[in-house]
Design a protein around this motif. Sequence first.
Motif, PDB file in Angstrom:
ATOM      1  N   SER A 274      47.415  39.965  56.527  1.00 39.33           N
ATOM      2  CA  SER A 274      46.092  40.585  56.683  1.00 39.33           C
ATOM      3  C   SER A 274      46.010  41.377  57.983  1.00 39.33           C
ATOM      4  O   SER A 274      45.339  42.411  58.047  1.00 39.33           O
ATOM      5  CB  SER A 274      44.953  39.559  56.567  1.00 39.33           C
ATOM      6  N   ASP A 275      46.686  40.925  59.033  1.00 37.51           N
ATOM      7  CA  ASP A 275      46.763  41.755  60.249  1.00 37.51           C
ATOM      8  C   ASP A 275      47.546  43.038  59.961  1.00 37.51           C
ATOM      9  O   ASP A 275      47.169  44.124  60.395  1.00 37.51           O
ATOM     10  CB  ASP A 275      47.460  41.006  61.395  1.00 37.51           C
ATOM     11  N   LEU A 276      48.641  42.901  59.215  1.00 37.64           N
ATOM     12  CA  LEU A 276      49.434  44.083  58.864  1.00 37.64           C
ATOM     13  C   LEU A 276      48.584  45.068  58.061  1.00 37.64           C
ATOM     14  O   LEU A 276      48.574  46.275  58.336  1.00 37.64           O
ATOM     15  CB  LEU A 276      50.680  43.662  58.063  1.00 37.64           C
TER      16      LEU A 276
ATOM     17  N   GLY B 214      49.361  34.868  54.537  1.00 41.75           N
ATOM     18  CA  GLY B 214      48.103  35.608  54.389  1.00 41.75           C
ATOM     19  C   GLY B 214      47.545  35.999  55.743  1.00 41.75           C
ATOM     20  O   GLY B 214      46.984  37.084  55.921  1.00 41.75           O
ATOM     21  N   ASP B 215      47.709  35.116  56.717  1.00 43.17           N
ATOM     22  CA  ASP B 215      47.270  35.411  58.082  1.00 43.17           C
ATOM     23  C   ASP B 215      48.010  36.638  58.611  1.00 43.17           C
ATOM     24  O   ASP B 215      47.411  37.586  59.119  1.00 43.17           O
ATOM     25  CB  ASP B 215      47.546  34.184  58.961  1.00 43.17           C
ATOM     26  N   ILE B 216      49.314  36.630  58.435  1.00 40.85           N
ATOM     27  CA  ILE B 216      50.143  37.707  58.982  1.00 40.85           C
ATOM     28  C   ILE B 216      49.930  39.008  58.198  1.00 40.85           C
ATOM     29  O   ILE B 216      49.728  40.078  58.780  1.00 40.85           O
ATOM     30  CB  ILE B 216      51.627  37.283  58.951  1.00 40.85           C
TER      31      ILE B 216
ATOM     32  N   VAL C  10      38.838  35.994  51.854  1.00 44.01           N
ATOM     33  CA  VAL C  10      38.919  37.345  51.303  1.00 44.01           C
ATOM     34  C   VAL C  10      38.960  38.342  52.459  1.00 44.01           C
ATOM     35  O   VAL C  10      38.043  38.380  53.271  1.00 44.01           O
ATOM     36  CB  VAL C  10      37.675  37.648  50.433  1.00 44.01           C
ATOM     37  N   ARG C  11      40.031  39.110  52.549  1.00 45.52           N
ATOM     38  CA  ARG C  11      40.207  40.023  53.679  1.00 45.52           C
ATOM     39  C   ARG C  11      40.460  41.457  53.194  1.00 45.52           C
ATOM     40  O   ARG C  11      41.604  41.868  53.018  1.00 45.52           O
ATOM     41  CB  ARG C  11      41.362  39.522  54.550  1.00 45.52           C
ATOM     42  N   PRO C  12      39.386  42.203  53.008  1.00 45.51           N
ATOM     43  CA  PRO C  12      39.548  43.578  52.519  1.00 45.51           C
ATOM     44  C   PRO C  12      39.709  44.579  53.662  1.00 45.51           C
ATOM     45  O   PRO C  12      39.100  44.407  54.719  1.00 45.51           O
ATOM     46  CB  PRO C  12      38.213  43.839  51.800  1.00 45.51           C
TER      47      PRO C  12
END
Length: 331
Positions: free
Chosen positions: A226-228, A222-224, A79-81
């Motif tokens: 979430s950085d964006l 999702g990795d990419i 979960v990346r808020p």
Amino acid sequence: MAVEMMSEMLENVDFQEFGISSQRYLESGTVMKEEEVEEIRKKDAVLFGAIGDPRVRPGIMERGVILNLRATLDLFANVRPVRSFVTGRELVVFRENTQEFYVGIGGDRSGIERPLGLYGCEGTIGVRLSVRGNMAFDIGIMSEAHLRRFFSRLSIYRGRKITVTDKANAVPNMYSLWRSVAAEVLQRDGFEFTFQYADSVAYDMARNPEKYEVIVAPNLYGDILSDLAAGLFHGLGFAPSANIGDRRPGLFEPVHGSAPDIAGKDIANPFATILAASMLLEYNGHPGLSKAINDCVAECYRSRILTPDAGGKMRSSEVFREFMKKLRGAV
Ligand code: IPM
Ligand code: MN
């Protein structure tokens, strides 16, 4: 700092620090010990700093430690808020966390190997390839049972706008399964949702981030994304994440890496790790304290109690001192 904060704010909590680091690897060749994994498994929660060092070949520490922990602790969702301290708006990237191209199965002309052995691999995948020159491959795998529990965890976001992303147009096998399980589970759970290809999501996010509330993504996208997402809000210095499964411990970490170029300079932004600790508290029975931490971080942002990466002038230790003053006043 995040540990200092939690030790001060909580009673009756034991912390154990594990000396897992690139430095130790360089000195002793040990990435992570079997006993360490077993000890970690017994904890209620794990706070993870960051890993990676230019002196170590890419992948050794990352796969050996963080990817290994995600897989062995069966932390299947990430979960990346990110939150705006100005408008309060939140965007969540809900990332599949252990499968797809992260299963660690691949090889080259000399054959297939499973260097991490993260997943049991029974049977053989037989393909005869004719490629001139060198070649290498990594296999992406998704399983239905895994996807079903992953999408089921979205139930915490009832009422929010859900966008499920993938590249089913280019990589149809894996992402057709992804889509069919998403549709089955989300319909069952009463969600409204849309599918959108990951390239198109990246474009729309950059131009119109308000369009999104929860983006559900396979591991690599999702990795990419979430950085964006972090970049569209206040940066990686304020982006925490929660690796969760059906059992304890969950593992909480900043989205950012180890920033070796600024190591020891007392200028790293402490807030992503503080916010990761806040997520840890939220998921482990301390929602009040978690909210107080989030509010104090937002207040520090508004009063420019910030390190240089976030446009401030203060050192990490000063930022932390000022933040703790606010937190003590708030609880
Ligand atoms: C992350 C990181 C990791 C990932 C790396 C360190 C293997 O980028 O947590 O976002 O790719 O998942
Ligand atoms: Mn990343």
